[in-house]
Design an enzyme around this catalytic site. Structure first.
Site, mmCIF file in Angstrom:
data_model
loop_
_atom_site.group_PDB
_atom_site.id
_atom_site.type_symbol
_atom_site.label_atom_id
_atom_site.label_comp_id
_atom_site.label_asym_id
_atom_site.label_seq_id
_atom_site.Cartn_x
_atom_site.Cartn_y
_atom_site.Cartn_z
ATOM 1 N N MET A 147 -1.253 47.435 7.798
ATOM 2 C CA MET A 147 -1.079 48.553 8.714
ATOM 3 C C MET A 147 -2.414 49.173 9.129
ATOM 4 O O MET A 147 -2.585 50.392 9.043
ATOM 5 C CB MET A 147 -0.180 49.609 8.070
ATOM 6 C CG MET A 147 1.163 49.072 7.596
ATOM 7 S SD MET A 147 2.094 48.294 8.927
ATOM 8 C CE MET A 147 2.696 49.776 9.716
ATOM 9 N N HIS A 206 4.363 40.305 14.564
ATOM 10 C CA HIS A 206 4.902 41.583 15.036
ATOM 11 C C HIS A 206 6.388 41.409 15.359
ATOM 12 O O HIS A 206 6.761 40.422 15.997
ATOM 13 C CB HIS A 206 4.128 42.049 16.271
ATOM 14 C CG HIS A 206 4.586 43.379 16.760
ATOM 15 N ND1 HIS A 206 4.264 44.557 16.118
ATOM 16 C CD2 HIS A 206 5.389 43.727 17.804
ATOM 17 C CE1 HIS A 206 4.831 45.568 16.744
ATOM 18 N NE2 HIS A 206 5.520 45.091 17.768
ATOM 19 N N GLU A 222 -9.340 43.373 18.947
ATOM 20 C CA GLU A 222 -9.580 44.765 18.528
ATOM 21 C C GLU A 222 -8.440 45.701 18.927
ATOM 22 O O GLU A 222 -8.402 46.839 18.496
ATOM 23 C CB GLU A 222 -10.880 45.313 19.134
ATOM 24 C CG GLU A 222 -12.152 44.650 18.661
ATOM 25 C CD GLU A 222 -12.532 43.453 19.518
ATOM 26 O OE1 GLU A 222 -11.664 42.895 20.247
ATOM 27 O OE2 GLU A 222 -13.711 43.051 19.467
HETATM 28 C C1 GRF Z 1 7.121 42.810 9.459
HETATM 29 O O1 GRF Z 1 8.224 43.209 10.215
HETATM 30 C C2 GRF Z 1 5.976 42.398 10.357
HETATM 31 O O2 GRF Z 1 6.400 41.799 11.548
HETATM 32 C C3 GRF Z 1 5.298 43.713 10.633
HETATM 33 O O3 GRF Z 1 5.394 44.432 9.440
HETATM 34 C C4 GRF Z 1 6.511 43.976 8.693
HETATM 35 C C5 GRF Z 1 5.980 43.561 7.364
HETATM 36 O O4 GRF Z 1 7.011 43.196 6.468
HETATM 37 N N1 GRF Z 1 3.931 43.512 11.088
HETATM 38 P P1 GRF Z 1 6.625 42.484 5.108
HETATM 39 O O5 GRF Z 1 5.644 43.409 4.376
HETATM 40 O O6 GRF Z 1 6.023 41.153 5.424
HETATM 41 O O7 GRF Z 1 7.920 42.364 4.354
#
Ligand code: GRF
Length: 199
Positions: A89, A108, A141
């Site tokens: 994140m 995503h 980026e």
């Molecule tokens: C997933 O839905 C991914 O697409 C997004 O964040 C979520 C992560 O889930 N970027 P996890 O931690 O892999 O279970």
């Protein structure tokens, strides 16, 4: 063997799906390092249980650049060929992106460029789209933005809640990520502007 570096911040189900595909012999790669910026991420616990090299590099109260430098150093030390963001994140600094040109992937839970950012599944449901899915793309980026490697679609059903839609997408994510990694590791593509096309 190609070496993967996984970056995560939470649950880690995409990381576990990649690890399972490797274990099952369906993806020719090894996980060289798993890094979490969150000390309490369940994903890093899962990495430890699997006996992988699991490292926490906390990002809280740190400047992006300083934190990124540390993450890049750890990835380089682990000699990774590919960096896979799996629920990581954080936006990457330009320096991070440039350290691994077209070697950083992200997944995503929407069909980009629709619904970037947080709560993509909720955004899709509220917008009223009939089809959504997931996207694996190279990272630049900008948020959820780089050239698209692969997309998978799922229907949005009348009775869907955010939870049911997210679960349907997640199932596809777990297949799509390994498939995208396979494609990139095969080297049989070129990046032509925004387009990732077969050689
Ligand atoms: C997933 O839905 C991914 O697409 C997004 O964040 C979520 C992560 O889930 N970027 P996890 O931690 O892999 O279970």
């Amino acid at each position: 063997m190609h070496r993967l570096g996984i970056l995560l911040s939470g649950r880690g189900s995409n990381f576990e799906a990649i690890a399972d595909h490797i274990q099952a012999g369906k993806l020719a790669a090894e996980i060289a390092i798993v890094i979490s910026n969150k000390p309490d991420a369940p994903g890093i616990e899962a990495a430890r249980r699997r006996g992988l090299n699991a490292v926490i590099i906390p990002s809280k109260l740190r400047e992006r650049e300083a934190h990124d430098n540390e993450v890049v150093a750890a990835l380089k030390k682990a000699k990774v060929d590919l960096v896979c963001l799996a629920g990581y994140m954080r936006l990457l600094s330009a320096k991070f992106v440039q350290a691994f040109p077209h070697r950083i992937l992200n997944i995503h839970p929407s069909l980009l460029p629709a619904f970037p950012g947080l709560d993509a599944q909720k955004q899709a449901l509220e917008y009223g789209v009939k089809v959504t899915g997931c996207t694996v793309h190279f990272v630049d980026e900008h948020l959820d933005h780089g050239p698209i490697i692969l997309q998978t679609t799922v229907p949005v059903l009348d009775g869907d809640s955010v939870e049911s839609l997210s679960a349907r997408i997640l199932k596809e994510e777990h297949l799509a990520y390994s498939e995208a990694i396979r494609r990139v590791l095969s080297g049989e593509y070129v990046v032509d502007g925004r387009r990732v096309i077969k050689k």
